[in-house]
Write an enzyme that holds these catalytic residues in place. Sequence first.
Site, PDB file in Angstrom:
ATOM      1  N   ASP A 107       0.784  -1.247   0.000  1.00 30.75           N
ATOM      2  CA  ASP A 107       0.000   0.000   0.000  1.00 30.75           C
ATOM      3  C   ASP A 107       0.819   1.304   0.000  1.00 30.75           C
ATOM      4  O   ASP A 107       0.508   2.239   0.769  1.00 30.75           O
ATOM      5  CB  ASP A 107      -0.963   0.005   1.210  1.00 30.75           C
ATOM      6  N   LYS A 157      -7.007  -4.839  -3.360  1.00 35.21           N
ATOM      7  CA  LYS A 157      -7.790  -5.430  -2.266  1.00 35.21           C
ATOM      8  C   LYS A 157      -8.712  -4.392  -1.666  1.00 35.21           C
ATOM      9  O   LYS A 157      -8.433  -3.201  -1.726  1.00 35.21           O
ATOM     10  CB  LYS A 157      -6.844  -5.992  -1.200  1.00 35.21           C
ATOM     11  N   CYS A 202      -2.293  -3.027   7.513  1.00 39.52           N
ATOM     12  CA  CYS A 202      -2.175  -3.899   6.342  1.00 39.52           C
ATOM     13  C   CYS A 202      -0.900  -4.739   6.331  1.00 39.52           C
ATOM     14  O   CYS A 202      -0.919  -5.888   5.898  1.00 39.52           O
ATOM     15  CB  CYS A 202      -2.322  -3.079   5.070  1.00 39.52           C
TER      16      CYS A 202
HETATM   17  C1  VGL Z   1      -4.800   0.532   5.665  1.00 35.72           C
HETATM   18  C2  VGL Z   1      -6.437   1.339   7.034  1.00 35.72           C
HETATM   19  C3  VGL Z   1      -7.357   1.271   6.030  1.00 35.72           C
HETATM   20  C4  VGL Z   1      -3.363   0.135   5.497  1.00 35.72           C
HETATM   21  C5  VGL Z   1      -5.712   0.433   4.635  1.00 35.72           C
HETATM   22  O1  VGL Z   1      -2.857   0.131   4.357  1.00 35.72           O
HETATM   23  O2  VGL Z   1      -2.719  -0.171   6.524  1.00 35.72           O
HETATM   24  N1  VGL Z   1      -5.172   0.965   6.859  1.00 35.72           N
HETATM   25  N2  VGL Z   1      -6.989   0.812   4.827  1.00 35.72           N
END
Ligand code: VGL
Length: 199
Positions: free
Chosen positions: A10, A108, A153
Site C-alpha cells: 500500500d 484489495k 495492512c
Molecule cells: C490501511 C487502514 C485502512 C493500510 C488500509 O494500508 O494499513 N489501513 N486501509
Amino acid sequence: MADTALLVIDMQNDFCPNGALAVQGGDEIIEGINALMDEHNCIVLTQDWHTAGHSSFASSHAGKSPYELVEMPYGPQVLWPDHCVMGSKGAAFHPDLRTDAAQMIVRKGFRTEIDSYSAFFENDQTTATGLHGYLQERGVKNLVLTGLATDFCVAYSALDAARLGYKVELRESLCRAIDLDGSLKAAKAGMLEAGVTIA
Ligand code: VGL
Ligand code: ZN
C-alpha cells in the site's frame, strides 16, 4: 533467493503525507524500498482499492466518526476517513515508488461490504485475494514485507503469510505505522508470536 518475494504494501498517495489517511513518515521509506527491489526477482505490490461509499469509511455510517469501531458481520471494524477510492489520485502509487520492477499488483478492499487489510485474505479471514496461489505457483517460500501501515495492512499480511506457512521477515525500517491506541505494540507482539522475524 529465487524462492523469496518482496511484498510492498500500500505505498499509495493517500497513506503518504498530505494523503487522506496519511501515515507519519510514509514517504520516508520509498527510497529504501526502491533499492531493495534490486535484490529481489519476485516483487509484488499491493494497492488498497475501495469503492466510493465503502463500508470501512466513517462517512458511510450515520453519526460515526473516523477511528471509531463498528461491528460488521465479520467482526469489529475500525472506520477510516474516505481513502484509496479506486481510480482516484489518492489510490495511485506514490510517484517516487518504482513500479517497473513489480511483476504482480494485488488490489484489495474492492468489495463495498468488506474491508481487506491483508494481501492474502479479506477481513472475514476467508475470502482470498489470489496472492497465495500466485506465490505458490512461482515457488515462493519466503517473504520480505515492507510498506504501510505496519500495524494494519502490513501486520495482517504478515500474520496471514505466517499462517499459510511462509517464512516471513518484516523490515521494520521500511514500514511506518498508524499507531491507533497501542495498535503498533499489539501488532508487533502478534507478529512475533506468529513467528515473524522483525528485522
Ligand atoms: C490501511 C487502514 C485502512 C493500510 C488500509 O494500508 O494499513 N489501513 N486501509
Ligand atoms: Zn483501506
